[in-house]
Design an enzyme around this catalytic site. Structure first.
Site, PDB file in Angstrom:
ATOM      1  N   PRO A  12       0.794  -1.236   0.000  1.00 19.39           N
ATOM      2  CA  PRO A  12       0.000   0.000   0.000  1.00 19.39           C
ATOM      3  C   PRO A  12       0.822   1.280   0.000  1.00 19.39           C
ATOM      4  O   PRO A  12       0.245   2.369  -0.076  1.00 19.39           O
ATOM      5  CB  PRO A  12      -0.806  -0.115   1.286  1.00 19.39           C
ATOM      6  CG  PRO A  12       0.056  -0.935   2.188  1.00 19.39           C
ATOM      7  CD  PRO A  12       0.754  -1.929   1.293  1.00 19.39           C
ATOM      8  N   ASP A  35       4.751   2.928 -11.686  1.00 20.53           N
ATOM      9  CA  ASP A  35       3.732   3.867 -12.153  1.00 20.53           C
ATOM     10  C   ASP A  35       3.046   4.667 -11.071  1.00 20.53           C
ATOM     11  O   ASP A  35       2.441   5.677 -11.375  1.00 20.53           O
ATOM     12  CB  ASP A  35       2.665   3.145 -12.987  1.00 20.53           C
ATOM     13  CG  ASP A  35       2.058   1.965 -12.295  1.00 20.53           C
ATOM     14  OD1 ASP A  35       1.333   1.211 -12.935  1.00 20.53           O
ATOM     15  OD2 ASP A  35       2.307   1.781 -11.086  1.00 20.53           O
ATOM     16  N   LYS A  57       0.398   6.822 -14.788  1.00 23.69           N
ATOM     17  CA  LYS A  57      -0.719   6.360 -13.977  1.00 23.69           C
ATOM     18  C   LYS A  57      -0.747   6.937 -12.573  1.00 23.69           C
ATOM     19  O   LYS A  57      -0.861   6.209 -11.602  1.00 23.69           O
ATOM     20  CB  LYS A  57      -0.706   4.834 -13.875  1.00 23.69           C
ATOM     21  CG  LYS A  57      -1.089   4.171 -15.173  1.00 23.69           C
ATOM     22  CD  LYS A  57      -1.736   2.828 -14.911  1.00 23.69           C
ATOM     23  CE  LYS A  57      -1.459   1.869 -16.031  1.00 23.69           C
ATOM     24  NZ  LYS A  57      -1.589   0.501 -15.647  1.00 23.69           N
ATOM     25  N   ASP A  90      -1.396  -5.218  -4.913  1.00 19.80           N
ATOM     26  CA  ASP A  90      -1.185  -6.553  -5.471  1.00 19.80           C
ATOM     27  C   ASP A  90      -1.319  -6.475  -6.997  1.00 19.80           C
ATOM     28  O   ASP A  90      -2.220  -5.800  -7.493  1.00 19.80           O
ATOM     29  CB  ASP A  90      -2.228  -7.515  -4.900  1.00 19.80           C
ATOM     30  CG  ASP A  90      -2.080  -8.908  -5.456  1.00 19.80           C
ATOM     31  OD1 ASP A  90      -1.297  -9.679  -4.885  1.00 19.80           O
ATOM     32  OD2 ASP A  90      -2.728  -9.235  -6.474  1.00 19.80           O
ATOM     33  N   MET A 168     -11.616   3.390  -5.109  1.00 11.88           N
ATOM     34  CA  MET A 168     -12.447   4.419  -5.684  1.00 11.88           C
ATOM     35  C   MET A 168     -11.739   5.725  -5.955  1.00 11.88           C
ATOM     36  O   MET A 168     -10.654   5.993  -5.466  1.00 11.88           O
ATOM     37  CB  MET A 168     -13.576   4.708  -4.715  1.00 11.88           C
ATOM     38  CG  MET A 168     -13.034   5.159  -3.367  1.00 11.88           C
ATOM     39  SD  MET A 168     -14.346   5.512  -2.170  1.00 11.88           S
ATOM     40  CE  MET A 168     -15.204   6.792  -3.025  1.00 11.88           C
TER      41      MET A 168
END
Lengths: 244, 244
Positions: A12, A35, A57, A90, A168
């Site tokens: 994370p 990214d 990204k 992941d 989200m």
């Protein structure tokens, strides 16, 4: 030498939520393709002289198309290099790792996938919210609030005894709330938004589906956010972590 | 000194799928309370002079009741010890970590949860099966095949565009197959069973829901097993890992 690509989950964003296997591969890589802005702390742990290639990204700002990333990985491996493709969380959960692996396989490039701590696990642990619970949740579903068409698809995903973990964008929170209620979820369902979950900068906003939909847009500060919603989310709200 | 409990995810059983944070805590613990046979490799990495307390839960063989485990953790913390409660996979996914944390909070014991690589992530990575896929799965659901009453509850969990990861006992496979089909899943849906996923002893059986239900009981060798089923499971079957 024959090149190879390791699709590696970075976890994370906290450096110490990396796995030992990922750490070893970062130490062996010739080149690291990354990214996410959230992986800086992890990148610090890579071999100093490894080449680093940023492919974009950062949220909505996709700097390189997926097809171009696939082609880059194939080219680097054909050059005989040991490539680590570092992905937040992941690689096989909303990471498009499956697509990259398919492309590598089609090109005959050896590929190994190293799992990582996906955001929902880190957010739950950091916020003190159980994802499953014998009394409150027999299942947990991870779903993305980002779709190709920009919408949110929660059809069929509102079920009793289930926690939803929604990867989200805060921008999708209003239609997401409406979609969940249309599927039968109570607006009073316990919910929480976790921003920068699992990192030292983690923030948690607790409430109900409705209060979160109302308050979260003014509360977030721009970091990656995850929504947890379901009966089990209320179990954590009693506050174990407050005791720490 | 004030005691504390760390609920620590050990990952799927391979020592190098432990996180760095978990490794550090294992090195600092005075006592380690563990329950899974799959955590031996991880226990090897703990402080040599830490006390180890085995509390059972090797599959159906629950050596200690959950209430007694909770009481043990509270007693150890009251003695001022640094306790690591080591749990296979992630503590908050089918690990009853939420219940232990609730009990600790009620007793005023500080508690920290460290996430881990849950079995579904390790199995997917090891077997080369994407859990989500832009073309085939917008969501992934983790559900347990073990319930308090021994049954399997998949009501509402069969949805298009979703991968199911079922933490299961092979003994529940036949009723599980029937339940999924009754919910509308095609018997030809791509499926895989992964035994000892994420460890060097991993084995993978691929097929369809029906072929797996027929063949898996004679194929497994007694290790922990996970069932993956859904359209995305077929994407991995093209065989990236065969290229490695």
């Amino acid at each position: 030498p024959r090149g190879m690509v390791h699709l590696v989950g970075a976890g994370p964003g906290a450096a110490d939520l990396l796995t030992l296997r990922a750490l070893r591969l970062l130490g062996e890589a010739d080149v690291i393709v990354h990214d996410r802005l959230g992986t800086e702390a992890v990148l610090e742990m890579a071999r100093r002289d490894a080449e680093r290639i940023f492919v974009g990204k950062a949220r909505a700002n996709h700097c390189m198309k997926q097809e171009d990333i696939n082609a880059l990985l194939i080219r680097l491996a054909h050059e005989g290099r040991r490539v680590v493709r570092l992905k937040g969380g992941d690689p096989l959960v909303f990471g498009r790792g499956g697509e990259e692996a398919e492309a590598l396989a089609a090109a005959g490039i050896p590929c190994e996938v190293v799992p990582g701590v996906t955001a929902a696990l880190a957010c739950a642990a950091g916020a003190g919210i159980p994802l499953t619970h014998r009394d409150a949740a027999r299942a947990v579903t991870f779903v993305t609030g980002h779709r190709r068409d920009g919408g949110v698809d929660v059809r069929g995903l509102v079920q009793p005894g289930q926690t939803l973990a929604i990867y989200m964008g805060i921008s999708t929170l209003a239609p997401l709330r409406d979609g969940l209620v249309a599927e039968g979820m109570a607006p009073t369902m316990p919910a929480a938004v976790i921003e920068r979950g699992g990192t030292p900068q983690q923030r948690v906003l607790r409430g109900t589906l409705d209060s979160i939909a109302r308050d979260a847009p003014g509360w977030v500060t721009g970091g990656p956010a995850l929504l947890l919603v379901g009966e089990a989310v209320g179990r954590g709200a009693q506050g174990w972590l407050q005791a720490a």
